[in-house]
Write an enzyme that holds these catalytic residues in place. Structure first.
Site, short mmCIF file in Angstrom:
data_model
loop_
_atom_site.label_atom_id
_atom_site.label_comp_id
_atom_site.label_asym_id
_atom_site.label_seq_id
_atom_site.Cartn_x
_atom_site.Cartn_y
_atom_site.Cartn_z
CG ASP A 67 -51.76 28.88 -9.13
OD1 ASP A 67 -51.55 29.90 -9.84
OD2 ASP A 67 -51.33 27.91 -9.85
CG ASN A 136 -44.75 18.85 -11.45
OD1 ASN A 136 -45.28 19.52 -12.20
ND2 ASN A 136 -44.52 18.97 -10.30
CG HIS A 138 -47.62 21.66 -11.35
ND1 HIS A 138 -46.74 22.21 -10.66
CD2 HIS A 138 -48.01 22.84 -12.62
CE1 HIS A 138 -46.34 23.31 -11.07
NE2 HIS A 138 -46.75 23.66 -12.11
CD GLU A 143 -46.26 20.84 -7.38
OE1 GLU A 143 -46.43 20.34 -8.55
OE2 GLU A 143 -45.56 21.62 -6.90
C1 F6R Z 1 -49.36 29.21 -12.48
C2 F6R Z 1 -49.91 27.98 -12.74
C3 F6R Z 1 -48.90 26.75 -12.96
C4 F6R Z 1 -48.28 26.96 -14.28
C5 F6R Z 1 -47.19 26.02 -14.71
C6 F6R Z 1 -46.18 26.42 -15.79
O1 F6R Z 1 -50.58 29.92 -12.33
O2 F6R Z 1 -51.14 27.48 -12.44
O3 F6R Z 1 -49.74 25.58 -13.17
O4 F6R Z 1 -49.06 27.36 -15.41
O5 F6R Z 1 -46.31 25.78 -13.69
O6 F6R Z 1 -45.56 27.44 -15.55
P1 F6R Z 1 -44.58 28.10 -16.76
O7 F6R Z 1 -45.50 28.84 -17.80
O8 F6R Z 1 -43.80 29.21 -15.98
O9 F6R Z 1 -43.84 27.08 -17.29
#
Ligand code: F6R
Length: 243
Positions: A67, A136, A138, A143
């Site tokens: 992303d 959450n 995702h 989301e």
């Molecule tokens: C970012 C992504 C998100 C993160 C998730 C966890 O490229 O794909 O799904 O993996 O938000 O983020 P952290 O590791 O910062 O807790």
């Protein structure tokens, strides 16, 4: 799902870095799907160390990140592209043309998402996608919602997700972009192998729901239950609600 619990974030990073290095040695032109965020920082650190120590060759590896924020250029601090440069790309011999990234500044977002899907398909699909998980539930930036997008798309970020990214914007969630481009659920589930990593107690609820709960669009990670080759790698804290 295969579940692996490590005594610390460091041990998890060591194990996954060594598995990724082994996969690259076996298949030097492998296609990797990569996450950003707090969780994979230790992994990228270990991969860089291992690359220096053992001369791991990335010259034929291709990567696609999950992303990118809408409105940020590759060079803007806070963009996922700049994160990847800082933590991995600048330190290994990946060819620039082998790095797949969504363009957060694309004028025609739909065309940009189509281009990404076509680039992944042209590379032969993703061999191994590494995922983090949001508190959450995702994955990528898919989301929780009444319906999930299957392919790469534009997404409005939840407040919780923006707060989770404040770290990259001076701790100020208000500065986190409101939208992102993200691989879709089918794009992710089409990868031949999936590894999801989670560390810290803040992820324990989402991890337990992903593994033990039903499959629901309100917890996008639960769809990984449908994939035949998923490994979930956790530290003790993230596994706290599974005991
Ligand atoms: C970012 C992504 C998100 C993160 C998730 C966890 O490229 O794909 O799904 O993996 O938000 O983020 P952290 O590791 O910062 O807790």
């Amino acid at each position: 799902m295969k579940l692996e619990i490590y005594e610390s974030e460091h041990h998890l990073a060591l194990a996954l870095a060594s598995a990724v290095a082994g996969a690259i040695r076996r298949q030097p032109d492998m296609v990797l799907g990569l996450p950003t965020g707090r969780t994979p920082i230790a992994l990228y650190g270990e991969l860089v160390r291992l690359t220096c120590r053992e001369g791991l060759d990335w010259s034929r590896v291709r990567t696609f990140n999950l992303d990118e924020f809408v409105g940020l250029s590759a060079e803007t601090p806070g963009s996922y592209r700049s994160f990847m440069h800082q933590h991995l790309f600048a330190h290994v011999n990946l060819a620039g043309r082998h790095i797949g990234f969504l363009d957060g500044l694309a004028a025609d977002v739909e065309a940009e998402c189509d281009r990404y899907e076509r680039a992944i398909a042209a590379a032969g699909g993703i061999d191994l996608v590494i995922l983090g998980i949001g508190a959450n539930g995702h994955i990528g930036f898919n989301e929780p919602a009444p319906a999930l997008a299957s392919r790469t798309h534009r997404v409005a970020l939840e407040d919780e997700s923006r707060a989770g990214n404040a770290l990259w914007f001076g701790g100020d969630a208000a500065r986190v972009p409101r939208e992102a481009l993200s691989m879709g659920m089918a794009t992710i589930l089409n990868a031949r192998e999936v590894v999801l990593i989670a560390t810290g107690e803040g992820k324990a609820d989402a991890v337990a729901a992903m593994i033990r709960g039903g499959i629901t669009t309100e917890l996008p990670a639960s769809f990984l239950q449908l994939h035949p080759h998923v490994t979930v790698m956790l530290d003790e804290a993230a596994a706290g609600d599974l005991r």
